[in-house]
Design an enzyme around this catalytic site. Structure first.
Site, mmCIF file in Angstrom:
data_model
loop_
_atom_site.group_PDB
_atom_site.id
_atom_site.type_symbol
_atom_site.label_atom_id
_atom_site.label_comp_id
_atom_site.label_asym_id
_atom_site.label_seq_id
_atom_site.Cartn_x
_atom_site.Cartn_y
_atom_site.Cartn_z
ATOM 1 N N ARG A 182 -66.217 -1.474 -27.465
ATOM 2 C CA ARG A 182 -65.591 -2.197 -26.350
ATOM 3 C C ARG A 182 -65.116 -1.284 -25.212
ATOM 4 O O ARG A 182 -63.981 -1.385 -24.740
ATOM 5 C CB ARG A 182 -64.419 -3.059 -26.841
ATOM 6 C CG ARG A 182 -64.831 -4.171 -27.761
ATOM 7 C CD ARG A 182 -65.685 -5.251 -27.109
ATOM 8 N NE ARG A 182 -66.245 -6.096 -28.130
ATOM 9 C CZ ARG A 182 -67.449 -5.897 -28.703
ATOM 10 N NH1 ARG A 182 -68.243 -4.939 -28.286
ATOM 11 N NH2 ARG A 182 -67.888 -6.687 -29.640
ATOM 12 N N CYS A 239 -60.951 -12.272 -26.886
ATOM 13 C CA CYS A 239 -60.169 -11.610 -27.948
ATOM 14 C C CYS A 239 -59.182 -10.647 -27.306
ATOM 15 O O CYS A 239 -59.571 -9.783 -26.519
ATOM 16 C CB CYS A 239 -61.100 -10.855 -28.899
ATOM 17 S SG CYS A 239 -61.970 -11.979 -29.997
ATOM 18 N N GLU A 310 -57.643 -5.139 -26.474
ATOM 19 C CA GLU A 310 -58.997 -5.036 -25.904
ATOM 20 C C GLU A 310 -58.908 -5.408 -24.420
ATOM 21 O O GLU A 310 -59.610 -4.873 -23.575
ATOM 22 C CB GLU A 310 -59.930 -6.004 -26.646
ATOM 23 C CG GLU A 310 -61.335 -6.029 -26.114
ATOM 24 C CD GLU A 310 -62.271 -6.886 -26.975
ATOM 25 O OE1 GLU A 310 -62.157 -6.850 -28.216
ATOM 26 O OE2 GLU A 310 -63.103 -7.598 -26.385
HETATM 27 C C1 LIG Z 1 -63.622 -17.302 -23.440
HETATM 28 C C2 LIG Z 1 -63.923 -15.825 -23.466
HETATM 29 C C3 LIG Z 1 -64.785 -15.304 -24.422
HETATM 30 C C4 LIG Z 1 -65.088 -13.949 -24.460
HETATM 31 N N1 LIG Z 1 -65.934 -13.483 -25.420
HETATM 32 C C5 LIG Z 1 -66.211 -12.150 -25.467
HETATM 33 C C6 LIG Z 1 -67.108 -11.640 -26.471
HETATM 34 O O1 LIG Z 1 -67.655 -12.351 -27.291
HETATM 35 N N2 LIG Z 1 -67.342 -10.296 -26.469
HETATM 36 C C7 LIG Z 1 -66.778 -9.448 -25.559
HETATM 37 O O2 LIG Z 1 -67.039 -8.240 -25.611
HETATM 38 N N3 LIG Z 1 -65.926 -9.912 -24.605
HETATM 39 C C8 LIG Z 1 -65.641 -11.230 -24.532
HETATM 40 N N4 LIG Z 1 -64.779 -11.715 -23.571
HETATM 41 C C9 LIG Z 1 -64.125 -10.751 -22.643
HETATM 42 C C10 LIG Z 1 -64.856 -10.538 -21.307
HETATM 43 O O3 LIG Z 1 -65.625 -11.668 -20.925
HETATM 44 C C11 LIG Z 1 -65.766 -9.311 -21.356
HETATM 45 O O4 LIG Z 1 -65.030 -8.135 -21.621
HETATM 46 C C12 LIG Z 1 -66.522 -9.129 -20.041
HETATM 47 O O5 LIG Z 1 -67.512 -8.169 -20.209
HETATM 48 C C13 LIG Z 1 -65.621 -8.703 -18.877
HETATM 49 O O6 LIG Z 1 -66.389 -8.778 -17.692
HETATM 50 P P1 LIG Z 1 -65.702 -9.110 -16.298
HETATM 51 O O7 LIG Z 1 -66.744 -9.070 -15.243
HETATM 52 O O8 LIG Z 1 -64.914 -10.347 -16.384
HETATM 53 O O9 LIG Z 1 -64.776 -7.840 -16.143
HETATM 54 P P2 LIG Z 1 -63.232 -7.740 -15.606
HETATM 55 O O10 LIG Z 1 -62.384 -8.476 -16.563
HETATM 56 O O11 LIG Z 1 -63.216 -8.211 -14.190
HETATM 57 O O12 LIG Z 1 -63.031 -6.211 -15.680
HETATM 58 C C14 LIG Z 1 -63.083 -5.509 -16.922
HETATM 59 C C15 LIG Z 1 -63.142 -4.012 -16.613
HETATM 60 O O13 LIG Z 1 -64.394 -3.718 -16.004
HETATM 61 C C16 LIG Z 1 -64.193 -3.068 -14.749
HETATM 62 N N5 LIG Z 1 -65.294 -3.491 -13.877
HETATM 63 C C17 LIG Z 1 -65.752 -4.757 -13.667
HETATM 64 N N6 LIG Z 1 -66.835 -4.736 -12.865
HETATM 65 C C18 LIG Z 1 -67.056 -3.428 -12.554
HETATM 66 C C19 LIG Z 1 -68.019 -2.747 -11.751
HETATM 67 N N7 LIG Z 1 -68.998 -3.385 -11.118
HETATM 68 N N8 LIG Z 1 -67.923 -1.397 -11.654
HETATM 69 C C20 LIG Z 1 -66.961 -0.734 -12.294
HETATM 70 N N9 LIG Z 1 -66.013 -1.302 -13.055
HETATM 71 C C21 LIG Z 1 -66.069 -2.644 -13.184
HETATM 72 C C22 LIG Z 1 -62.821 -3.512 -14.286
HETATM 73 O O14 LIG Z 1 -62.250 -2.579 -13.404
HETATM 74 C C23 LIG Z 1 -62.078 -3.559 -15.615
HETATM 75 O O15 LIG Z 1 -61.670 -2.260 -15.969
HETATM 76 C C24 LIG Z 1 -64.486 -13.071 -23.511
HETATM 77 C C25 LIG Z 1 -63.618 -13.601 -22.537
HETATM 78 C C26 LIG Z 1 -63.341 -14.958 -22.509
HETATM 79 C C27 LIG Z 1 -62.421 -15.487 -21.446
#
Ligand SMILES: Cc1cc2nc3c(=O)[nH]c(=O)nc-3n(C[C@H](O)[C@H](O)[C@H](O)COP(=O)(O)OP(=O)(O)OC[C@H]3O[C@@H](n4cnc5c(N)ncnc54)[C@H](O)[C@@H]3O)c2cc1C
Length: 316
Positions: A182, A239, A310
């Site tokens: 992660r 999570c 996480e």
């Molecule tokens: C209902 C639900 C279910 C989920 N299920 C899972 C699952 O099964 N498995 C899992 O691993 N996660 C899960 N997640 C968590 C989440 O969706 C993941 O971690 C996802 O990859 C985060 O992506 P995001 O674009 O929303 O990132 P953000 O939440 O916007 O950012 C996360 C991190 O990434 C960085 N970041 C984002 N975009 C960039 C970029 N372009 N360049 C550099 N840094 C960047 C941000 O600065 C931050 O540090 C879930 C979340 C929800 C709400």
């Protein structure tokens, strides 16, 4: 870090409607909490993003990148300085066939991970189903090494394109990306493309040709399982805690500690999946943090295990 009047004026003049001052981050996070960012910029063009990064470097200003905001807990006083969102640009997905067994798919960092999964299914490419239902962007998923028991981003990625400190795109091969469970191990690695805070523009993934019917069947089973086991219709960041390296999962430990349904204000441990903290309606980040502390203390007391978040906790 406070921006001075001249800097704010430059941002307003250069980015017009793409920039907002004192923008509530609760609008940009799936948990729906978080105070204002001093400056929130969502450039419409890649060139605007590159100009912005060059200007930030010249002015020694730090920034925070937000993807789809689905793994973030932004604190109630918000984020000082600049938040950059790429949600209006960098969404293209395309592919090249390498040979009979290998397809390279490239996706812009702001493309939804689910769009990438659908693109793969639509073209009968197998390898992306593990990511179905993860609501993040491609960039956020790479930074988080998002995944499930079926796989994670590090399994399929071959390279990323990131912005370098002089604002130019640079390709980085997988072997130079310090993936861990992660996340990307940036503390150890210090920098990606010379940047303390990397900005990903694109990801490249190796998939393989498959049978569309079989891929769809597997996808539907994965989605059904997710819908049965996760509170998908409530606000959360997925999570909340990482699973310990061995033994029971974080969700099992929280459940065994008797915390399902436990509330602090409007923050609640989900009754469906104990590793989800949900915002019932008007939770604050302070409620969620208090519930997080309560969970960590209870699990430590009962099992002598320290749960590590996480979810990324950002802001003040
Ligand atoms: C209902 C639900 C279910 C989920 N299920 C899972 C699952 O099964 N498995 C899992 O691993 N996660 C899960 N997640 C968590 C989440 O969706 C993941 O971690 C996802 O990859 C985060 O992506 P995001 O674009 O929303 O990132 P953000 O939440 O916007 O950012 C996360 C991190 O990434 C960085 N970041 C984002 N975009 C960039 C970029 N372009 N360049 C550099 N840094 C960047 C941000 O600065 C931050 O540090 C879930 C979340 C929800 C709400």
């Amino acid at each position: 870090m406070q921006l001075n009047k001249t800097q704010k004026k430059w941002l307003a003049e250069t980015f017009g409607s793409e920039v907002r001052f004192d923008e509530p981050m609760s609008r940009h996070t799936s948990l729906g909490v978080g105070g204002p960012a001093d400056v929130y910029i969502a450039p419409k063009e890649k060139s605007g993003l590159m100009d912005l990064v060059r200007w930030l470097q010249e002015n020694s200003l730090s920034y925070f990148i937000v993807g789809n905001g689905t793994n973030l807990l932004v604190l109630d006083k918000g984020i000082r300085g600049i938040v950059i969102s790429m949600k209006h640009c960098l969404k293209d997905i395309q592919h090249t066939t390498l040979d009979r067994k290998n397809i390279l798919v490239t996706a812009g960092a702001a493309a939804r991970l689910n769009s990438l999964c659908k693109y793969a299914t639509g073209n009968s490419f197998s390898g992306m189903n593990f990511a179905l239902g993860i609501p993040g962007s491609v960039g956020g998923a790479i930074i988080m090494n998002a995944g499930t028991v079926q796989g994670n981003m590090a399994d399929v990625i071959t390279a990323v394109v990131a912005l370098s400190s002089n604002g130019e795109p640079v390709r980085i091969e997988k072997h130079a990306l310090p993936f861990r469970y992660r996340g990307l191990d940036l503390k150890e690695h210090k920098k990606i493309a010379g940047m303390q805070t990397p900005i990903l523009l694109e990801g490249e993934f190796r998939l393989s040709p498959g049978d569309r019917h079989a891929i769809e069947k597997e996808a539907s089973a994965i989605m059904q399982k997710r819908a049965a086991k996760q509170p998908l219709h409530q606000r959360s960041a997925g999570c909340f805690f990482k699973n310990p390296t061995k033994g029971k999962s974080a969700g099992e430990l929280i459940d065994l500690a008797g915390l399902k349904g436990k509330r602090v204000g409007d923050a609640q441990v989900s009754t469906i999946h104990a590793n989800f903290i949900i915002n019932k309606s008007n939770a604050t980040a302070t409620d969620i943090l208090a519930l997080k502390d309560l969970i960590q203390k209870a699990v430590l007391r009962s099992f002598n295990i320290t749960l590590e978040p996480e979810v990324k906790i950002v802001g003040t």
